[in-house]
Design a protein around this motif. Structure first.
Motif, short mmCIF file in Angstrom:
data_model
loop_
_atom_site.label_atom_id
_atom_site.label_comp_id
_atom_site.label_asym_id
_atom_site.label_seq_id
_atom_site.Cartn_x
_atom_site.Cartn_y
_atom_site.Cartn_z
N LEU A 158 -26.25 -30.52 -35.11
CA LEU A 158 -24.79 -30.36 -35.10
C LEU A 158 -24.34 -29.36 -34.05
CD1 LEU A 158 -23.62 -30.47 -38.80
CD2 LEU A 158 -23.02 -31.99 -36.94
N LEU A 159 -25.09 -28.30 -33.87
CA LEU A 159 -24.75 -27.31 -32.84
C LEU A 159 -24.82 -27.93 -31.45
CD1 LEU A 159 -23.88 -24.40 -32.66
CD2 LEU A 159 -26.28 -23.77 -32.43
N LEU A 160 -25.82 -28.76 -31.21
CA LEU A 160 -25.90 -29.47 -29.93
C LEU A 160 -24.76 -30.46 -29.76
CD1 LEU A 160 -29.74 -30.10 -29.63
CD2 LEU A 160 -28.33 -28.60 -28.21
N ALA A 161 -24.36 -31.11 -30.84
CA ALA A 161 -23.22 -32.04 -30.77
C ALA A 161 -21.94 -31.29 -30.44
CB ALA A 161 -23.08 -32.79 -32.09
N VAL A 162 -21.74 -30.12 -31.05
CA VAL A 162 -20.55 -29.32 -30.77
C VAL A 162 -20.56 -28.85 -29.32
CG1 VAL A 162 -19.40 -27.13 -31.30
CG2 VAL A 162 -20.14 -28.62 -33.14
N ALA A 163 -21.73 -28.38 -28.84
CA ALA A 163 -21.83 -27.91 -27.46
C ALA A 163 -21.57 -29.06 -26.48
CB ALA A 163 -23.20 -27.29 -27.21
N THR A 164 -22.12 -30.22 -26.75
CA THR A 164 -21.90 -31.38 -25.88
C THR A 164 -20.44 -31.78 -25.87
OG1 THR A 164 -24.13 -32.15 -26.34
CG2 THR A 164 -22.59 -33.77 -25.45
N ALA A 165 -19.81 -31.79 -27.04
CA ALA A 165 -18.38 -32.13 -27.12
C ALA A 165 -17.54 -31.12 -26.36
CB ALA A 165 -17.95 -32.19 -28.58
N ALA A 166 -17.88 -29.85 -26.47
CA ALA A 166 -17.13 -28.82 -25.75
C ALA A 166 -17.27 -28.97 -24.24
CB ALA A 166 -17.59 -27.43 -26.19
N VAL A 167 -18.48 -29.25 -23.78
CA VAL A 167 -18.69 -29.43 -22.34
C VAL A 167 -17.95 -30.67 -21.84
CG1 VAL A 167 -20.44 -29.99 -20.60
CG2 VAL A 167 -20.84 -28.15 -22.22
N CYS A 168 -18.01 -31.75 -22.60
CA CYS A 168 -17.30 -32.98 -22.20
C CYS A 168 -15.79 -32.75 -22.14
CB CYS A 168 -17.62 -34.12 -23.16
SG CYS A 168 -19.30 -34.72 -23.03
N ALA A 169 -15.25 -32.06 -23.15
CA ALA A 169 -13.80 -31.79 -23.17
C ALA A 169 -13.41 -30.82 -22.06
CB ALA A 169 -13.38 -31.25 -24.52
N TRP A 170 -14.28 -29.89 -21.71
CA TRP A 170 -14.00 -28.94 -20.63
C TRP A 170 -14.05 -29.65 -19.28
CZ3 TRP A 170 -17.58 -27.45 -16.83
CH2 TRP A 170 -17.13 -26.47 -15.96
N ALA A 171 -15.06 -30.53 -19.10
CA ALA A 171 -15.22 -31.22 -17.82
C ALA A 171 -14.13 -32.26 -17.58
CB ALA A 171 -16.59 -31.88 -17.75
N TYR A 172 -13.71 -32.92 -18.63
CA TYR A 172 -12.69 -33.97 -18.49
C TYR A 172 -11.77 -33.88 -19.70
CZ TYR A 172 -10.68 -38.47 -17.27
OH TYR A 172 -9.81 -39.47 -16.93
N PRO A 173 -10.69 -33.08 -19.62
CA PRO A 173 -9.84 -32.77 -20.78
C PRO A 173 -9.34 -33.96 -21.60
CG PRO A 173 -9.29 -31.33 -18.98
CD PRO A 173 -10.28 -32.33 -18.44
N PRO A 174 -9.06 -35.13 -21.02
CA PRO A 174 -8.63 -36.24 -21.89
C PRO A 174 -9.68 -36.66 -22.92
CG PRO A 174 -7.97 -36.69 -19.65
CD PRO A 174 -8.84 -35.48 -19.60
N LEU A 175 -10.94 -36.34 -22.68
CA LEU A 175 -11.98 -36.67 -23.66
C LEU A 175 -11.83 -35.87 -24.95
CD1 LEU A 175 -15.25 -37.05 -21.58
CD2 LEU A 175 -13.87 -38.83 -22.63
#
Length: 194
Positions: A158-175
């Motif tokens: 779950l921590l990896l999922a949260v980190a991945t989601a945060a990086v994706c949202a940071w890299a491309y905000p519409p995600l």
């Protein structure tokens, strides 16, 4: 007869793509339901329940299914849970801003702050995936906190999922509008398998 690997005539992607599409639809519906901010716990809990039904019974999920399930799950206890979540996020943000502004000992404080934020995110997602979240957030949070420590493999996932989601949202905000769907699926999977 349709199986998990056969394609219906005229179907472009096959049945395995249906879960991915449902996760995206549920993610968008959850993001829309979370806009008032106080409804984030109820929206995420509903997303976990809808995706759980989708995976267990192989029935497609729609935004209408999500809205009906959310309407049925909303209760008075969800608003204090949302207020508590907002207060926790505000406290973490205030501490992060203080550490960035030159707080003495910030070098040691930042990792502790990240660890606390990660642990809170894991406990929140585990609580949303628990069936108790439909009736009592206190019971769901208690058992989620216990499982977060007792089952570290699921917490790490779950921590990896949260980190991945945060990086994706940071890299491309519409995600950021799609992130609740995969996080709900990850929470549901760790609840049942890890």
């Amino acid at each position: 007869m349709r199986t998990a690997t056969t394609r219906e005539p005229g179907e472009l992607f096959g049945p395995r793509f249906a879960l991915f599409a449902d996760v995206l639809v549920v993610g968008l519906a959850t993001a829309a339901a979370s806009l008032p901010l106080l409804t984030v716990p109820a929206a995420m809990s509903t997303a976990c329940a809808v995706l759980d039904r989708r995976v267990r019974h192989d029935a497609p999920s729609t935004a209408g299914d999500y809205v009906r399930a959310l309407r049925g799950r909303l209760r008075r206890g969800d608003l204090p849970a949302g207020a508590g979540l907002l207060a926790g996020c505000a406290l973490l943000l205030f501490n992060a801003l203080a550490a960035g502004a030159g707080l003495p000992g910030a070098a040691a404080f930042r990792p502790a702050l990240f660890a606390a934020g990660g642990l809170l995110a894991v406990v929140f997602l585990r609580a949303c995936a628990r069936p108790e979240s439909a009736t009592s957030w206190r019971a769901a949070l208690r058992s989620a906190a216990y499982d977060a420590v007792r089952r570290p493999r699921g917490s790490a996932v779950l921590l990896l999922a949260v980190a991945t989601a945060a990086v994706c949202a940071w890299a491309y905000p519409p995600l950021a509008f799609l992130v609740p769907g995969p996080l709900s699926l990850a929470a549901r999977a760790t609840e049942h398998h890890l």
